[in-house]
Design a protein around this motif. Structure first.
Motif, PDB file in Angstrom:
ATOM      1  N   TRP A  61       0.819  -1.210   0.000  1.00 55.63           N
ATOM      2  CA  TRP A  61       0.000   0.000   0.000  1.00 55.63           C
ATOM      3  C   TRP A  61       0.857   1.266   0.000  1.00 55.63           C
ATOM      4  CZ3 TRP A  61      -4.718   0.091  -1.534  1.00 55.63           C
ATOM      5  CH2 TRP A  61      -5.533  -1.019  -1.364  1.00 55.63           C
ATOM      6  N   ALA A  62       1.956   1.238   0.768  1.00 59.54           N
ATOM      7  CA  ALA A  62       2.868   2.394   0.777  1.00 59.54           C
ATOM      8  C   ALA A  62       3.503   2.577  -0.591  1.00 59.54           C
ATOM      9  CB  ALA A  62       3.945   2.201   1.840  1.00 59.54           C
ATOM     10  N   THR A  63       3.834   1.460  -1.228  1.00 58.74           N
ATOM     11  CA  THR A  63       4.402   1.533  -2.580  1.00 58.74           C
ATOM     12  C   THR A  63       3.395   2.131  -3.553  1.00 58.74           C
ATOM     13  OG1 THR A  63       5.813  -0.390  -2.181  1.00 58.74           O
ATOM     14  CG2 THR A  63       5.370   0.183  -4.471  1.00 58.74           C
ATOM     15  N   LEU A  64       2.146   1.684  -3.451  1.00 55.60           N
ATOM     16  CA  LEU A  64       1.107   2.196  -4.339  1.00 55.60           C
ATOM     17  C   LEU A  64       0.876   3.692  -4.137  1.00 55.60           C
ATOM     18  CD1 LEU A  64      -1.153   1.741  -6.408  1.00 55.60           C
ATOM     19  CD2 LEU A  64      -2.659   1.128  -4.495  1.00 55.60           C
ATOM     20  N   VAL A  65       0.778   4.107  -2.884  1.00 56.05           N
ATOM     21  CA  VAL A  65       0.522   5.524  -2.593  1.00 56.05           C
ATOM     22  C   VAL A  65       1.712   6.383  -3.018  1.00 56.05           C
ATOM     23  CG1 VAL A  65       0.144   7.207  -0.759  1.00 56.05           C
ATOM     24  CG2 VAL A  65      -1.095   5.033  -0.733  1.00 56.05           C
ATOM     25  N   GLY A  70       4.117  10.063  -6.931  1.00 53.82           N
ATOM     26  CA  GLY A  70       5.226  10.345  -7.841  1.00 53.82           C
ATOM     27  C   GLY A  70       4.752  10.563  -9.260  1.00 53.82           C
ATOM     28  N   VAL A  71       3.842   9.717  -9.733  1.00 54.01           N
ATOM     29  CA  VAL A  71       3.303   9.864 -11.087  1.00 54.01           C
ATOM     30  C   VAL A  71       2.579  11.203 -11.224  1.00 54.01           C
ATOM     31  CG1 VAL A  71       1.619   8.983 -12.740  1.00 54.01           C
ATOM     32  CG2 VAL A  71       3.116   7.394 -11.520  1.00 54.01           C
ATOM     33  N   PHE A 180       8.179   6.591   0.209  1.00 54.15           N
ATOM     34  CA  PHE A 180       9.088   7.614  -0.306  1.00 54.15           C
ATOM     35  C   PHE A 180      10.031   7.042  -1.361  1.00 54.15           C
ATOM     36  CE2 PHE A 180       7.770   9.955   3.455  1.00 54.15           C
ATOM     37  CZ  PHE A 180       7.744  11.269   2.989  1.00 54.15           C
ATOM     38  N   LEU A 181      10.471   5.799  -1.160  1.00 49.62           N
ATOM     39  CA  LEU A 181      11.327   5.162  -2.165  1.00 49.62           C
ATOM     40  C   LEU A 181      10.576   4.985  -3.481  1.00 49.62           C
ATOM     41  CD1 LEU A 181      13.150   2.445  -0.026  1.00 49.62           C
ATOM     42  CD2 LEU A 181      14.184   4.463  -1.075  1.00 49.62           C
ATOM     43  N   ALA A 182       9.279   4.640  -3.387  1.00 47.98           N
ATOM     44  CA  ALA A 182       8.469   4.502  -4.601  1.00 47.98           C
ATOM     45  C   ALA A 182       8.376   5.832  -5.330  1.00 47.98           C
ATOM     46  CB  ALA A 182       7.073   3.990  -4.246  1.00 47.98           C
ATOM     47  N   PHE A 183       8.201   6.916  -4.576  1.00 47.75           N
ATOM     48  CA  PHE A 183       8.178   8.252  -5.173  1.00 47.75           C
ATOM     49  C   PHE A 183       9.503   8.544  -5.878  1.00 47.75           C
ATOM     50  CE2 PHE A 183       9.284  12.721  -5.057  1.00 47.75           C
ATOM     51  CZ  PHE A 183       8.140  13.350  -5.528  1.00 47.75           C
ATOM     52  N   TYR A 190      11.006   8.779 -14.638  1.00 49.45           N
ATOM     53  CA  TYR A 190      10.478   9.877 -15.448  1.00 49.45           C
ATOM     54  C   TYR A 190      11.636  10.682 -16.050  1.00 49.45           C
ATOM     55  CZ  TYR A 190       8.286  14.284 -16.734  1.00 49.45           C
ATOM     56  OH  TYR A 190       7.885  15.396 -17.434  1.00 49.45           O
ATOM     57  N   LEU A 191      12.635  10.942 -15.236  1.00 48.06           N
ATOM     58  CA  LEU A 191      13.794  11.699 -15.708  1.00 48.06           C
ATOM     59  C   LEU A 191      14.441  11.007 -16.900  1.00 48.06           C
ATOM     60  CD1 LEU A 191      16.046  13.852 -15.366  1.00 48.06           C
ATOM     61  CD2 LEU A 191      17.118  12.297 -13.725  1.00 48.06           C
ATOM     62  N   VAL A 192      14.571   9.670 -16.825  1.00 47.81           N
ATOM     63  CA  VAL A 192      15.220   8.915 -17.900  1.00 47.81           C
ATOM     64  C   VAL A 192      14.353   8.859 -19.150  1.00 47.81           C
ATOM     65  CG1 VAL A 192      16.049   6.641 -18.604  1.00 47.81           C
ATOM     66  CG2 VAL A 192      16.637   7.535 -16.347  1.00 47.81           C
ATOM     67  N   THR A 193      13.089   8.445 -18.976  1.00 42.58           N
ATOM     68  CA  THR A 193      12.244   8.122 -20.142  1.00 42.58           C
ATOM     69  C   THR A 193      11.572   9.328 -20.775  1.00 42.58           C
ATOM     70  OG1 THR A 193      10.339   7.677 -18.695  1.00 42.58           O
ATOM     71  CG2 THR A 193      11.774   5.820 -19.244  1.00 42.58           C
TER      72      THR A 193
END
Length: 228
Positions: A61-65, A70-71, A180-183, A190-193
């Motif tokens: 759930w933390a990863t999803l949030v 981040g997206v 925060f790591l997921a963010f 995003y920076l790369v792609t």
């Protein structure tokens, strides 16, 4: 050593890049090669350092949030890039990029010193490119050399500020750190792609230029092995 001190390395690289660019304008092929190389290094840091720590955070759930935030944040930056034009727009968007870079670096150090060190290497190359870009754009608009370097130096102050904001993540519970790591992972991807490679492909590809992406990727993998 605190994370914000490490940001002085990419900050110095950005100012150096601006100083070089105002005196020797790099050609589009060289710029594309630097973008490919930086993209490879940043991608390796994201995949090799941030992703494994995220997988062990133990909180879907933390990863999803964190990933969703981040997206949303990256899409907001993209919208701003399209709407704001001219020198003010360039400085605003670059400033946001640099602040996010500092934040991600602070988050990386929360994951561990090794991850923070390797991401410092990756962001040093990426921020060097940002310094080149700002200098080229402002120089074409007639801004004086001293002012270009000064504006770049002012922007990179946002790097340690971002790292200070990300630093307290280390004191949070593991699940929240995972968010925060997921963010941070989304921001790096995003920076790369959507930035480095998109801009790099505005110039006609050459085999050696394309190979720079993999050179950057392999360089960070080798550095990871050496650091142990």
């Amino acid at each position: 050593m605190q994370a914000w001190l490490y940001t002085l390395i990419p900050a110095a690289a950005a100012v150096l890049g601006a100083a070089v660019a105002v005196n020797m304008r790099p050609g589009p092929v060289l710029v594309s090669a630097i973008q490919h190389f930086a993209a490879g290094v940043v991608f390796a840091a994201a995949a090799g350092e941030i992703l494994p720590d995220l997988k062990h955070a133990g909180s879907p759930w933390a990863t999803l949030v964190g990933g969703s935030v981040g997206v949303a944040a990256m899409l907001a930056v993209r919208t701003l890039e399209r709407r704001v034009r001219g020198p003010v727009g360039l400085l605003t968007v670059t400033g946001i990029d640099i602040l996010v870079d500092g934040l991600v670096l602070g988050i990386a150090f929360a994951a561990g010193a090794k991850a923070g060190f390797l991401l410092t290497v990756a962001l040093t190359i990426e921020v060097l490119f940002l310094g080149l870009t700002v200098a080229n754009e402002l120089g074409e608009g007639g801004t004086s050399k001293a002012r270009v370097v000064g504006l770049t130096a002012a922007l990179v102050v946002l790097l340690p500020l971002g790292a200070l904001l990300g630093g307290p993540v280390a004191t949070l519970p593991a699940a929240i750190r995972g968010g925060f790591l997921a963010f941070g992972l989304i921001a790096l991807l995003y920076l790369v792609t959507e930035e480095l490679l998109v801009e790099a492909h505005e110039t006609e590809d050459r085999p050696w230029v394309t190979a720079m992406f993999f050179a950057g990727f392999l360089l960070l993998l080798l550095l990871d092995e050496l650091v142990g």
